[in-house]
Design an enzyme around this catalytic site. Structure first.
Site, PDB file in Angstrom:
ATOM      1  N   GLU A 143       0.828  -1.212   0.000  1.00  0.00           N
ATOM      2  CA  GLU A 143       0.000   0.000   0.000  1.00  0.00           C
ATOM      3  C   GLU A 143       0.861   1.261   0.000  1.00  0.00           C
ATOM      4  OE1 GLU A 143      -3.374   2.173   2.841  1.00  0.00           O
ATOM      5  OE2 GLU A 143      -2.088   0.561   3.641  1.00  0.00           O
ATOM      6  N   GLU A 240     -11.839   3.268   5.730  1.00  0.00           N
ATOM      7  CA  GLU A 240     -10.744   3.592   6.644  1.00  0.00           C
ATOM      8  C   GLU A 240     -10.667   5.114   6.810  1.00  0.00           C
ATOM      9  OE1 GLU A 240      -6.242   1.984   7.392  1.00  0.00           O
ATOM     10  OE2 GLU A 240      -6.610   3.047   5.529  1.00  0.00           O
TER      11      GLU A 240
END
Length: 263
Positions: A143, A240
């Site tokens: 990520e 998130e």
């Protein structure tokens, strides 16, 4: 309509972690994700997942020392043995929890280590992790994280991550595309998603600025959700974000989306 998973590290954080599973179920989530499960026994978490009929879609490998805010050690040449132990721990948790993919955080680049060595270390560690994950039937994700929120984070751009994945050359290694981080670093969200969708195994969202829920900032999420549906993305999108007020109040964006798409 995209499939949304509640990120329990940020959502429902007004209650203790193990109580957030019930909250997610009550809010009509069918799946959850979180950063790190390692402060709890895997069996304890699995009990909550089963009790509230929730699927877990993602968690991260151990990040190093959480108490000192380390954000991954995969690029650090002096932490290779610790990284490998973390891979084993992550796999152990994944087998018990039933998660099919884990995210590997690259880590913060020290100023006194050459960038080429950091990159070589990251690639070698990812190749090791991908091999171990393959044996366990898992996907490995990496990520990019924006360097405004985490200065000097080694992996910060989508193109950089894709180049590293190309060099890792593992069939079970993919990109985790966080829309918020990508917006802060480069923008061009729609074109980037369209270009790299075959390499993306998981997405996450938050609006910008503030990293709050969709509809509080500059990102046109309705446009992106329609695009993601049109491209037939089959993975999950993790919520998130930091609720602007309370988690329950912030979930109004999802209710509006469902109403709009059913009209």
């Amino acid at each position: 309509m995209p499939q949304f998973a509640a990120n329990l590290s940020l959502l429902f954080n007004e209650v203790p972690f193990l109580e957030r599973f019930e909250k997610a179920s009550q809010a009509d989530f069918k799946a959850v994700e979180f950063l790190f499960p390692y402060a709890y026994a895997a069996e304890e978490i699995k009990t909550r997942l089963d009790q509230y009929h929730l699927k877990i879609v993602l968690h991260n490998l151990p990040p190093g020392n959480i108490e000192t805010n380390e954000r991954g050690i995969a690029c650090l040449p002096n932490r290779i043995e610790e990284f490998r132990l973390g891979v084993a721990t992550g796999i152990q948790y994944a087998k018990i929890l039933g998660v099919q993919q884990l995210n590997c955080l690259a880590g913060i680049a020290p100023n006194d280590i050459d960038a080429k060595l950091l990159r070589q270390t990251l690639i070698a560690n990812l190749q090791y992790a991908a091999k171990e994950f393959h044996a366990a039937g898992l996907k490995l994700l990496i990520e990019p994280i924006n360097t405004f929120d985490i200065p000097n984070f080694f992996l910060s751009r989508t193109e950089q991550a894709i180049a590293i994945l190309d060099e890792v050359a593992a069939p079970n290694a993919f990109l985790q595309f966080d829309i918020y981080h990508a917006q802060r670093m480069a923008g061009e969200l729609a074109k980037t998603i369209e270009l790299y969708l075959p390499r993306i195994a998981h997405m996450q969202l938050a609006d910008n600025p503030g990293r709050n829920e969709p509809g509080t900032g500059e990102i046109n999420y309705y446009f992106l959700f329609e695009l993601i549906d049109r491209l037939q993305y089959s993975g999950w999108i993790g919520c998130e974000y930091k609720p602007l007020t309370s988690t329950e109040a912030g979930l109004s964006w999802m209710k509006r989306l469902k109403n709009d798409l059913t009209q």
